[in-house]
Design a protein around this motif. Structure first.
Motif, mmCIF file in Angstrom:
data_model
loop_
_atom_site.group_PDB
_atom_site.id
_atom_site.type_symbol
_atom_site.label_atom_id
_atom_site.label_comp_id
_atom_site.label_asym_id
_atom_site.label_seq_id
_atom_site.Cartn_x
_atom_site.Cartn_y
_atom_site.Cartn_z
ATOM 1 N N GLY A 33 0.832 -1.200 0.000
ATOM 2 C CA GLY A 33 0.000 0.000 0.000
ATOM 3 C C GLY A 33 0.864 1.246 0.000
ATOM 4 N N LEU A 34 0.476 2.225 -0.796
ATOM 5 C CA LEU A 34 1.202 3.495 -0.855
ATOM 6 C C LEU A 34 0.212 4.622 -0.602
ATOM 7 C CD1 LEU A 34 3.958 4.732 -1.373
ATOM 8 C CD2 LEU A 34 3.374 4.897 -3.782
ATOM 9 N N ILE A 35 0.547 5.489 0.359
ATOM 10 C CA ILE A 35 -0.350 6.572 0.772
ATOM 11 C C ILE A 35 0.370 7.900 0.608
ATOM 12 C CG2 ILE A 35 -1.637 7.553 2.707
ATOM 13 C CD1 ILE A 35 -1.814 4.747 3.892
ATOM 14 N N MET A 36 -0.253 8.837 -0.094
ATOM 15 C CA MET A 36 0.242 10.212 -0.185
ATOM 16 C C MET A 36 -0.680 11.110 0.640
ATOM 17 S SD MET A 36 2.929 10.505 -2.210
ATOM 18 C CE MET A 36 3.795 9.551 -3.469
ATOM 19 N N ILE A 37 -0.096 11.986 1.455
ATOM 20 C CA ILE A 37 -0.876 12.821 2.368
ATOM 21 C C ILE A 37 -0.497 14.286 2.191
ATOM 22 C CG2 ILE A 37 -1.507 13.246 4.784
ATOM 23 C CD1 ILE A 37 0.317 10.126 4.317
ATOM 24 N N LEU A 138 3.456 3.551 -9.425
ATOM 25 C CA LEU A 138 2.623 3.446 -8.224
ATOM 26 C C LEU A 138 2.640 4.763 -7.450
ATOM 27 C CD1 LEU A 138 0.949 1.134 -6.902
ATOM 28 C CD2 LEU A 138 2.861 0.851 -5.314
ATOM 29 N N MET A 139 3.801 5.400 -7.353
ATOM 30 C CA MET A 139 3.885 6.687 -6.662
ATOM 31 C C MET A 139 3.086 7.758 -7.400
ATOM 32 S SD MET A 139 7.896 6.675 -5.492
ATOM 33 C CE MET A 139 7.806 8.270 -4.666
ATOM 34 N N GLU A 140 3.166 7.754 -8.720
ATOM 35 C CA GLU A 140 2.406 8.734 -9.504
ATOM 36 C C GLU A 140 0.910 8.533 -9.318
ATOM 37 O OE1 GLU A 140 3.854 8.213 -13.429
ATOM 38 O OE2 GLU A 140 5.692 9.337 -13.089
ATOM 39 N N ARG A 141 0.481 7.276 -9.213
ATOM 40 C CA ARG A 141 -0.949 7.005 -9.102
ATOM 41 C C ARG A 141 -1.478 7.324 -7.703
ATOM 42 N NH1 ARG A 141 -1.445 1.985 -13.486
ATOM 43 N NH2 ARG A 141 -1.207 3.441 -15.225
ATOM 44 N N ALA A 142 -0.661 7.133 -6.707
ATOM 45 C CA ALA A 142 -1.053 7.594 -5.370
ATOM 46 C C ALA A 142 -1.174 9.107 -5.363
ATOM 47 C CB ALA A 142 -0.032 7.122 -4.340
ATOM 48 N N ASP A 143 -0.280 9.776 -6.076
ATOM 49 C CA ASP A 143 -0.338 11.239 -6.172
ATOM 50 C C ASP A 143 -1.586 11.685 -6.932
ATOM 51 O OD1 ASP A 143 1.016 13.583 -5.366
ATOM 52 O OD2 ASP A 143 1.662 13.933 -7.425
ATOM 53 N N SER A 144 -1.943 10.948 -7.993
ATOM 54 C CA SER A 144 -3.174 11.252 -8.741
ATOM 55 C C SER A 144 -4.395 11.119 -7.840
ATOM 56 C CB SER A 144 -3.317 10.303 -9.939
ATOM 57 O OG SER A 144 -2.320 10.528 -10.894
ATOM 58 N N ALA A 145 -4.408 10.085 -7.002
ATOM 59 C CA ALA A 145 -5.527 9.898 -6.069
ATOM 60 C C ALA A 145 -5.584 11.031 -5.050
ATOM 61 C CB ALA A 145 -5.391 8.549 -5.361
ATOM 62 N N SER A 442 6.843 16.018 -10.932
ATOM 63 C CA SER A 442 5.938 17.160 -11.010
ATOM 64 C C SER A 442 5.910 17.745 -12.415
ATOM 65 C CB SER A 442 6.354 18.241 -10.012
ATOM 66 O OG SER A 442 7.599 18.807 -10.374
ATOM 67 N N LEU A 443 7.017 17.631 -13.145
ATOM 68 C CA LEU A 443 7.060 18.136 -14.515
ATOM 69 C C LEU A 443 6.411 17.172 -15.485
ATOM 70 C CD1 LEU A 443 10.675 19.595 -14.620
ATOM 71 C CD2 LEU A 443 8.552 20.877 -14.698
ATOM 72 N N ASN A 444 6.530 15.880 -15.193
ATOM 73 C CA ASN A 444 6.063 14.887 -16.152
ATOM 74 C C ASN A 444 4.558 14.698 -16.146
ATOM 75 O OD1 ASN A 444 8.395 14.116 -17.390
ATOM 76 N ND2 ASN A 444 8.931 12.644 -15.818
ATOM 77 N N GLY A 445 3.867 15.226 -15.166
ATOM 78 C CA GLY A 445 2.431 14.993 -15.115
ATOM 79 C C GLY A 445 2.161 13.636 -14.488
ATOM 80 N N ARG A 446 1.071 13.010 -14.821
ATOM 81 C CA ARG A 446 0.611 11.829 -14.092
ATOM 82 C C ARG A 446 0.681 10.551 -14.885
ATOM 83 N NH1 ARG A 446 1.564 14.535 -9.863
ATOM 84 N NH2 ARG A 446 0.585 16.555 -9.965
ATOM 85 N N ASN A 447 1.381 10.541 -16.001
ATOM 86 C CA ASN A 447 1.374 9.335 -16.792
ATOM 87 C C ASN A 447 2.783 8.902 -17.131
ATOM 88 O OD1 ASN A 447 1.714 11.557 -18.403
ATOM 89 N ND2 ASN A 447 -0.342 11.446 -19.209
ATOM 90 N N GLY A 448 2.855 7.794 -17.880
ATOM 91 C CA GLY A 448 4.146 7.275 -18.244
ATOM 92 C C GLY A 448 4.689 7.953 -19.468
ATOM 93 N N LYS A 449 4.650 7.277 -20.596
ATOM 94 C CA LYS A 449 5.198 7.917 -21.787
ATOM 95 C C LYS A 449 4.211 8.920 -22.371
ATOM 96 C CE LYS A 449 7.667 7.149 -25.978
ATOM 97 N NZ LYS A 449 7.357 6.873 -27.325
ATOM 98 N N VAL A 450 2.909 8.625 -22.274
ATOM 99 C CA VAL A 450 1.828 9.490 -22.762
ATOM 100 C C VAL A 450 2.214 10.230 -24.052
ATOM 101 C CG1 VAL A 450 0.560 9.839 -20.644
ATOM 102 C CG2 VAL A 450 2.487 11.307 -21.093
ATOM 103 N N ALA A 451 2.381 9.468 -25.081
ATOM 104 C CA ALA A 451 2.660 10.053 -26.403
ATOM 105 C C ALA A 451 3.771 11.077 -26.325
ATOM 106 C CB ALA A 451 1.396 10.673 -26.985
#
Length: 453
Positions: A33-37, A138-145, A442-451
């Motif tokens: 489990g990964l939690i961002m607060i 996983l860290m990016e997706r916790a941040d998205s949540a 923070s610069l890359n946004g919330r996705n991986g390669k995303v075109a």
């Protein structure tokens, strides 16, 4: 205090801990489990000021730590956020129990500089393996949540797929034109790594848009607008100019590395493009073979004859070409033989799952063999694990690119990688804190390669 619960220095080290937890969980029935607060700070209150902010942060950290087990890890993140890693849980319900325990710890007001402050936390949650099997993702997706929790004014949100790419269907041609003029577009660089030597052989140039109201906008959202409105031509020229300027800056400090820029099918329709590229190279004094252009199969197949004429004119300048996202288009081998390209990039959709998917592994090996038989250098995109890197090396693939080595990063951080000490691996540099991956995320946004073009 257990050494696993620590105010760690550097978000990269925390990512390393997440990766370790995932590797351990892969050999058991446990989940991670990964939690961002983050906290809703009062606009005017005792949390303002450097001393007060530090006291606030320390007290919040202690409360959070008090809600966790000794085996859990908690860390201060950039921007005042905190993160907690739960390395051994049975299911999502276990994480929710921890989250509710955290929330109960913050029910009571915080005493700060003789004032009582109620600061409710906002929490984002992501789980391995349900939401990702990769630590960075996983860290990016916790941040998205976490972002979703803030927007919805909720105590916590569990990640879901629709949080990754917020829709911005209202992007306008005028906004994008203004973005080009006002320098709202900025560039990131993702290293390409020789799989034998693990040295950087080049960098792919990737554009992002810093919108004044909408924040960071990824290429998959603004490139279609550019193509639809014809702005792709000036946008590509701007990217070429800025990338070559950066290349010249590196050259001045003794860094000799090629840069790769993506071309759209609309660029290949422009008869002026070869002369424009020649003019940029001449103006900036850059050897043509230091520039590589990446083109997709679909871009070529729109009008193969016209595309080949344009490509040959640019090739005659000395510029190199690679076929991007190979395996996802419909190009014929007859055209492939005739194209003036020196390399092909295997699409990440085949590479990312090949450790578990035998068919993908066969496809990747076959593309490597095909490329070599045609005399081409073969680059694999989407290399995210050590196992994938090793498989590609065994297949004889020449170059790898992906999160295992490095995310797309700003020029300053690319310089750190390019000037790393002799014999120091990229992984060691990243884990030592030499490159701040928090800033990169923070610069890359919330996705991986995303075109990434």
């Amino acid at each position: 205090m257990s050494e696993n619960i620590a105010d760690l220095s550097g978000n990269t080290l925390f990512e390393f801990r997440v990766r370790q937890a995932i590797l351990a969980a892969q050999h058991s029935t446990n989940q991670v489990g990964l939690i961002m607060i983050d906290f809703d700070h009062p606009e005017n209150g005792p949390t303002n000021g450097q001393g007060a902010a530090l006291e606030f942060s320390e007290k919040m950290f202690l409360r959070l730590r008090g809600a966790l087990r000794e085996s859990d890890t908690v860390i201060h993140m950039d921007g005042g956020r905190m993160a907690a890693l739960l390395p051994s849980i049975g299911n999502a319900d276990d994480v929710l129990l921890v989250v509710n325990k955290i929330l109960s710890k913050f029910d009571k007001p915080l005493t700060l500089q003789d004032s009582k402050v109620q600061v409710p936390p906002r929490i984002g949650i992501a789980l391995f393996p349900e939401h990702s099997t990769n630590a960075a993702t996983l860290m990016e997706r916790a941040d998205s949540a976490l972002i979703a929790a803030k927007r919805a004014n909720k105590n916590y949100v569990l990640y879901s797929e629709n949080q990754s790419r917020p829709k911005r269907n209202h992007l306008k041609m005028s906004e994008l034109r203004q973005a080009i003029v006002a320098d709202e577009i900025f560039l990131l660089y993702q290293p390409k790594i020789d799989l034998r030597t693990e040295r950087i052989t080049g960098l792919e140039v990737l554009a992002r848009w810093q919108h004044p109201k909408l924040g960071i906008i990824s290429p998959d959202e603004f490139i279609p607008v550019a193509e639809r409105t014809g702005l792709i031509i000036p946008l590509t020229l701007w990217v070429l100019h800025e990338a070559l300027l950066q290349h010249r800056s590196w050259k001045k400090i003794g860094i000799d590395v090629s840069v790769a820029v993506n071309l759209s099918m609309w660029n290949l329709d422009s008869q002026e493009l070869p002369n424009q590229i020649h003019g940029l190279l001449e103006k900036l004094g850059i050897p043509a073979d230091n520039l590589e252009l990446e083109i997709t199969e679909s871009a070529i197949m729109g009008d193969p004859q016209a595309a080949m004429r344009t490509l040959r004119r640019i090739r005659d300048l000395g510029v190199k070409f690679s076929i991007d996202d190979f395996g996802t288009g419909y190009s014929s081998l007859a055209y492939l033989k005739k194209l003036p390209v020196t390399g092909m990039k295997i699409d990440k959709s085949f590479v990312q799952n090949m450790e578990q998917d035998r068919d993908n592994a066969i496809i990747v090996r076959s593309i490597v063999d095909l490329g070599h038989n045609l005399g081409l250098k073969v680059i694999a995109e989407g290399v995210e694990t050590y196992e994938a890197k090793e498989m590609l090396t065994d297949f004889g693939c020449d170059v790898g690119q992906g999160y295992y080595f490095s995310r797309p990063i700003p020029a300053t951080q690319a310089t750190t990688l390019l000037t790393k000490p002799e014999g120091m691996s990229l992984q060691n540099l990243l884990s030592s804190g030499g490159v701040s991956q928090a800033a990169v995320r923070s610069l890359n946004g919330r996705n991986g390669k995303v075109a990434e073009r």
